[in-house]
Design an enzyme around this catalytic site. Structure first.
Site, PDB file in Angstrom:
ATOM      1  N   HIS A  12     -18.733 -12.076  11.530  1.00 25.35           N
ATOM      2  CA  HIS A  12     -19.838 -12.735  11.421  1.00 25.35           C
ATOM      3  C   HIS A  12     -19.565 -14.150  10.512  1.00 25.35           C
ATOM      4  CE1 HIS A  12     -18.329 -11.183   7.603  1.00 25.35           C
ATOM      5  NE2 HIS A  12     -19.058 -11.790   6.785  1.00 25.35           N
ATOM      6  N   LYS A  17      -9.840 -12.762   9.444  1.00 27.71           N
ATOM      7  CA  LYS A  17      -8.725 -13.007   8.474  1.00 27.71           C
ATOM      8  C   LYS A  17      -8.075 -11.596   7.723  1.00 27.71           C
ATOM      9  CE  LYS A  17      -6.157 -15.988   6.125  1.00 27.71           C
ATOM     10  NZ  LYS A  17      -5.129 -15.058   6.252  1.00 27.71           N
ATOM     11  N   LYS A  37     -14.020  -7.610   1.516  1.00 30.37           N
ATOM     12  CA  LYS A  37     -13.418  -8.418   0.418  1.00 30.37           C
ATOM     13  C   LYS A  37     -13.551  -9.818   0.681  1.00 30.37           C
ATOM     14  CE  LYS A  37      -8.930  -7.137   0.225  1.00 30.37           C
ATOM     15  NZ  LYS A  37      -7.498  -7.204   0.669  1.00 30.37           N
ATOM     16  N   LYS A  61      -7.072  -7.113  10.746  1.00 31.46           N
ATOM     17  CA  LYS A  61      -5.927  -6.712  10.193  1.00 31.46           C
ATOM     18  C   LYS A  61      -4.870  -6.335  11.452  1.00 31.46           C
ATOM     19  CE  LYS A  61      -4.077  -5.539   6.128  1.00 31.46           C
ATOM     20  NZ  LYS A  61      -4.521  -6.207   4.627  1.00 31.46           N
ATOM     21  N   SER A  89      -5.145 -17.636   0.455  1.00 34.04           N
ATOM     22  CA  SER A  89      -4.880 -17.954   1.718  1.00 34.04           C
ATOM     23  C   SER A  89      -6.077 -19.114   2.420  1.00 34.04           C
ATOM     24  CB  SER A  89      -5.021 -16.710   2.635  1.00 34.04           C
ATOM     25  OG  SER A  89      -3.804 -16.073   2.789  1.00 34.04           O
TER      26      SER A  89
HETATM   27  N1  GLU Z   1      -2.682  -8.816   3.024  1.00 31.08           N
HETATM   28  C1  GLU Z   1      -3.420  -9.286   2.125  1.00 31.08           C
HETATM   29  C2  GLU Z   1      -4.700  -8.533   1.798  1.00 31.08           C
HETATM   30  O1  GLU Z   1      -4.801  -7.477   2.158  1.00 31.08           O
HETATM   31  C3  GLU Z   1      -3.767 -10.724   2.357  1.00 31.08           C
HETATM   32  C4  GLU Z   1      -4.606 -11.098   3.433  1.00 31.08           C
HETATM   33  C5  GLU Z   1      -4.864 -12.733   3.884  1.00 31.08           C
HETATM   34  O2  GLU Z   1      -4.356 -13.568   2.857  1.00 31.08           O
HETATM   35  O3  GLU Z   1      -5.363 -13.000   4.784  1.00 31.08           O
HETATM   36  O4  GLU Z   1      -5.601  -9.059   1.222  1.00 31.08           O
END
Ligand code: GLU
Length: 484
Positions: A76, A81, A105, A117, A376
């Protein structure tokens, strides 16, 4: 394990239901508190696409086949990320669950990304650095070929088993295959600062966890809910599970900046406990010097079965390793007042039902570990704008502040030297990153607690957080015209 790795692993996850089922059940509960068409809810809940790849790499003259995944839960907002995990326990279910958590998140903390992911099934400890580089570059190449990496589409980051080193290999592989992309550095975050990274990214998830806990302690009503007193972390007994990147920074900051007592540290090879408090830095140095474990640490009481320490009495229990460690088999024996989820999914759906009945308060992962992706986001912006934060304004602000000090002194008031040193400085990149992270964590918690206290149907912070996320994702799909 590389101390730079985003997360560390100690206790294997519980098998009562899959990680994805656990996340989806929470989603369903949150959905019942919202007025969203059922079809849209189902669309948001499920992963949009997942790519599975097998590829060969020649290691010491022998061809080995590796298997990996990259899931996009929601687009969306673009780019999607989320980290890339290297672990022996990775599977598609886990990658999808983690991708879903990334969507929720990001939405919750207002980071304009979709959720994704990746995972590679591998035990990084079994390979030399050179082989790891070959494998990582090849995996990155496979993802680039299918448009699963790119600054505007999908941007990986560190996760369990990966760190700055792997991100730098991914960035360099991307650059080699897309030399005309002026934004190539923004194709991945969590890079070393010297390779386009940002100050404060390594500590970000841990610092975000601390900012989140600090914000919780600012509300007496909430502190009381967790059967605690006072408005600060100082003196609180904390047990931390996993001294990887996230656990280490969380524990270190709580110990050194907030005056918490870190009474327990759990690792894969055992746990140490000291009622008077452990020195986090000392335990961490011991771990680095002793092959990544804490067995034999000379101070405190050592227990071989580290899971036992999860059940020790404390104020705050911080699982900072892997999913499913607090599950229906041990939830009833937890004696912490507050569980602060630094890892993704450490408390299972069934465990949470038990803990809620016991009155244990949980600050959920979907909120509490959002610090990593928040910084990030800052790194991605830095890469897209091709300039580091503070470069234009640091000296200007410094000069203005010094003028102000001069004006105050000319009016007859002497400004103390230590204040001059503090006020007289303009913000450096690290100051701006920490300030942005603090603000993000504060605002998000305020939203969660408001929803929790104002809606009777919302029985926990987790449901409140999920409901807010679903609402935001739904609204952005709706505004785009994607509506059943
Ligand atoms: N691996 C981290 C998480 O689970 C960071 C993800 C990121 O920075 O894109 O939130």
């Amino acid at each position: 394990m590389d101390s730079n790795n985003e997360m560390d692993m100690t206790v294997p996850p519980d098998k009562e239901m899959s990680f994805l089922e656990s996340v989806n059940l929470t989603f369903d509960m949150a959905l019942t508190t919202l007025d969203i068409p059922e079809g849209m809810g189902q669309y948001i809940k499920n992963v949009n696409n997942v790519y599975q790849v097998r590829f060969p790499v020649k290691i010491n003259g022998v061809v080995e086949t590796f298997i990996g995944w990259r899931a996009v839960h929601s687009d969306h907002r673009l780019p999607a990320k989320g980290g890339i995990r290297f672990s022996q326990m990775v599977n598609q279910d886990e990658v999808e669950a983690l991708a879903a958590l990334m969507s929720y998140k990001c939405a919750l903390v207002d980071i304009p990304f979709g959720g994704s992911k990746g995972g590679l099934l591998i035990d990084p400890k079994q390979y030399e650095r050179e082989s790891m580089e070959k494998i990582t570059r090849r995996f990155a190449f496979e993802l680039i070929q299918k448009d699963y990496i790119g600054s505007g589409i999908n941007v990986p980051a560190p996760d369990m088993g990966t760190g700055q080193r792997e991100m730098s290999w991914i960035a360099s592989t991307y650059m080699a295959h897309r030399p005309n992309d002026i934004n190539h550095l923004a194709c991945v975050t969590g890079k070393p600062v010297s390779a386009g990274g940002i100050q404060g990214r390594v500590e970000a998830t841990g610092r975000g966890v601390v900012f989140g806990i600090r914000e919780f302690f600012r509300y007496p009503e909430d502190v009381k809910l967790a059967k605690m007193e006072g408005n600060s972390i100082e003196g609180k007994e904390v047990i931390i599970q996993g001294l990887g990147n996230v656990g280490y920074y969380t524990a270190k900051i709580l110990d050194e900046e907030d005056g918490a007592k870190i009474t327990g540290i759990l690792e894969w090879d055992g746990a140490v406990y000291d009622k008077n408090g452990l020195n986090v830095e000392e335990v961490f140095q011991y771990k680095i010097e002793n092959g990544g474990g804490i067995k034999g640490y000379p101070k405190g009481k050592f227990t071989e079965n580290s899971a036992e320490l999860l059940e020790e009495e404390c104020d705050i229990l911080i699982p900072a390793a892997i999913e499913g460690v607090i599950n229906q088999s041990n939830a009833g024996r937890i004696r912490a007042k507050l569980i602060a989820e630094a890892a993704n999914g450490p408390v299972t759906f069934k465990a949470e039902t038990i803990l809620n009945e016991m009155g244990v308060v949980i600050i959920p992962d979907v909120y509490l570990n959002a610090g990593g992706v928040t910084v990030s986001y800052f790194e991605w912006i830095k890469n897209l704008s091709h300039i580091r934060f503070g470069r234009m304004n640091k000296r200007y602000e410094e000069n203005q502040n010094n003028l102000l000090i001069k004006a105050i002194e000319q009016s007859g008031t002497k400004v103390p030297q230590e204040l001059i040193a503090q006020i007289g400085q303009g913000p450096a990149e690290i100051d701006l990153v920490r300030s942005g992270l603090d603000d993000t964590m504060r605002i998000a918690f305020q939203g969660i607690r408001e929803r929790f206290w104002s809606n009777e149907k919302v029985g926990s912070y987790r449901i409140a957080a999920m409901a807010i996320s679903i609402e935001k994702i739904y609204n952005s799909y709706r505004l785009m015209g994607i509506y059943p």
